[in-house]
Design a protein around this motif. Sequence first.
Motif, short mmCIF file in Angstrom:
data_model
loop_
_atom_site.label_atom_id
_atom_site.label_comp_id
_atom_site.label_asym_id
_atom_site.label_seq_id
_atom_site.Cartn_x
_atom_site.Cartn_y
_atom_site.Cartn_z
N LYS A 247 103.64 82.68 43.67
CA LYS A 247 102.42 83.43 43.82
C LYS A 247 101.35 82.78 43.74
N LEU A 248 100.51 83.43 44.39
CA LEU A 248 98.50 83.48 45.11
C LEU A 248 98.50 83.51 44.20
N HIS A 249 97.35 82.55 43.56
CA HIS A 249 95.82 83.49 42.60
C HIS A 249 94.89 82.25 43.23
N LEU A 250 93.22 83.19 43.07
CA LEU A 250 92.10 82.56 43.81
C LEU A 250 91.45 81.87 43.22
N TYR A 251 90.86 80.90 43.46
CA TYR A 251 89.80 80.78 42.77
C TYR A 251 88.32 81.17 43.78
N TYR A 252 87.02 81.54 43.05
CA TYR A 252 86.18 81.90 43.14
C TYR A 252 84.59 81.36 42.74
N GLY B 164 87.26 71.09 50.28
CA GLY B 164 87.05 72.61 51.08
C GLY B 164 85.81 71.05 51.45
N LEU B 165 84.77 71.59 51.99
CA LEU B 165 83.73 70.09 52.83
C LEU B 165 84.19 69.49 52.01
N TYR B 166 83.76 69.26 50.55
CA TYR B 166 83.02 68.10 50.35
C TYR B 166 84.68 66.89 50.12
N SER B 167 85.71 67.38 50.91
CA SER B 167 86.55 66.20 51.04
C SER B 167 86.31 65.37 51.51
N MET B 168 85.50 66.00 52.76
CA MET B 168 85.18 65.44 53.60
C MET B 168 84.44 64.06 52.66
N ARG C 17 85.89 79.18 47.62
CA ARG C 17 85.20 79.34 48.23
C ARG C 17 84.28 78.65 46.55
N HIS C 18 84.44 77.32 46.97
CA HIS C 18 83.50 76.24 45.44
C HIS C 18 81.86 76.52 45.77
N HIS C 19 81.55 75.79 44.75
CA HIS C 19 79.91 75.29 44.55
C HIS C 19 79.03 75.38 45.73
N GLU C 20 80.03 74.58 46.79
CA GLU C 20 79.07 73.99 47.81
C GLU C 20 78.86 75.55 48.71
N GLY C 21 79.41 76.63 48.40
CA GLY C 21 79.48 77.43 49.61
C GLY C 21 80.23 78.25 50.45
N PHE C 22 80.66 76.76 50.43
CA PHE C 22 82.03 77.28 52.30
C PHE C 22 82.83 78.08 51.46
N SER C 23 83.15 78.57 52.76
CA SER C 23 84.54 80.06 52.47
C SER C 23 85.53 79.09 53.59
N MET C 24 87.20 79.11 52.53
CA MET C 24 87.85 78.40 53.48
C MET C 24 88.64 79.73 54.03
N ASP D 140 88.49 83.18 56.18
CA ASP D 140 87.77 84.07 57.22
C ASP D 140 87.11 85.16 56.61
N SER D 141 86.17 85.40 56.84
CA SER D 141 84.87 86.12 56.09
C SER D 141 84.34 86.32 56.93
N ARG D 142 83.88 88.08 57.45
CA ARG D 142 82.66 88.61 57.96
C ARG D 142 81.62 88.56 58.11
N PHE D 143 81.56 88.15 55.95
CA PHE D 143 80.05 88.10 55.29
C PHE D 143 79.17 86.81 55.71
N THR D 144 79.99 86.25 56.10
CA THR D 144 79.24 84.83 56.65
C THR D 144 79.49 84.07 57.24
N ASP D 145 79.17 83.65 58.92
CA ASP D 145 79.98 82.03 59.58
C ASP D 145 80.03 80.98 59.02
N TYR D 146 79.41 80.68 58.10
CA TYR D 146 79.89 79.98 57.18
C TYR D 146 81.65 79.30 56.61
#
Length: 397
Positions: free
Chosen positions: A145-150, A48-52, A104-111, A113-119
């Motif tokens: 297989k793909l699993h999703l953390y949220y 996520g952004l935290y990697s920066m 989407r981790h605790h920082e709130g940034f969505s990795m 494409d979501s239409r419910f947030t521009d972040y």
Amino acid sequence: MKKRFVVLGLLLLCLGGKAQDAYVPSPENLEARKEFQDSKFGIFLHWGLYSMLAQGEWVMTNQNLDHMEYRKLASAFYPSRFDAAEWVAAIKAAGAKYICFTTRHHEGFSMFDSRFTDYNIVKATPFGRDVLKELAEECHKQGIKLHLYYSHLDWDRDDYYPLGRTGRGTGRTTHGEWKTYYQFMNDQITELLTNYGPIGAIWFDGWWDKPDADWQLERQYTLIHRLQPGCLIGNNHHKAPFDGEDFQMFERDLPGQNKAGYSADAEISALPLESCETMNNTWGYNINDRNFKSTKQLIHTLVGAAGNNANLLLNVGPRPGGDFPEGSVTHLKEIGEWMRTYGETIQGTRAGTIPHQDWGVTTQKGNKLYVHILNLNKDQLLLPITNKKVKTIEIGR
């Protein structure tokens, strides 16, 4: 990397489990649980952004960073080295059967494409690509297989209110309503289960931040099972499973242990089990954390998980450029070498009839018992096997 093991062909009965009483899983869900248990090995991707900032995924709250200033990281996030095909190929070569990606981790940034947030990574960054879409397509292509953390908790949004135990220093001075946050989560979960093909599991985290909040998990779980009946639900709440969950996870511990301090109230259930662990000491990329465990340690953890009837979800924290740290790359390759020789003693197995011992563990597949000797400090090993006919013994070194 090769460990001694003994293969005993025994006439054994397979042990089964039963689901929880109130929640009745669908036939698709039950089949998915079996496939999940057979997989035994997955890779966790914390990115996520935290990697920066290169200080791990908790840097925002650990450093009390203002959430509006933190958001500006997105304008410089451009992971030019991200290659979904390379990621999936490296993970597949390691012998893993599934990937769990932090949407989407605790920082709130969505990795995604979501239409419910521009972040999110598409709208807020110059990179402008939906990395989750690319990863999902590549997983499908390569048979992973793909699993999703949220994340249930959020250190950025005003409507994550009242505030929880963490994220209190991120500068939120205005407060919205919890009902809009809850709706936001369900809207995003609907996107994840609608736009990215079949999803093996939703991996929740953060309930522990506000254990008394009105999480309405039954409603959320029902939504998931309606959208994709075969999608499993796990929640890293560090408690015994709640009704509606399909597998139980243990953070940094094998089932029945509490070395990390997160599993005091997590009695082992009859559900499929999963242990998650880091390669070094942090989940997200940390430039100062070069304390990688040895490949031997990680293989022992994988074997120990299987011997305790659990999967291992082993973490990789990609760097901000989108590539894996060298230590992670090396471990994936070396684990893959071991798995090509001994993978059959792990995947498709269940815990053996001999419980976890000081010397190691056993796994079981059909009429075979696999004895994994991990710590033998004597010349002889006495196996507590009675009334069983041993057909063959093979010893590998």
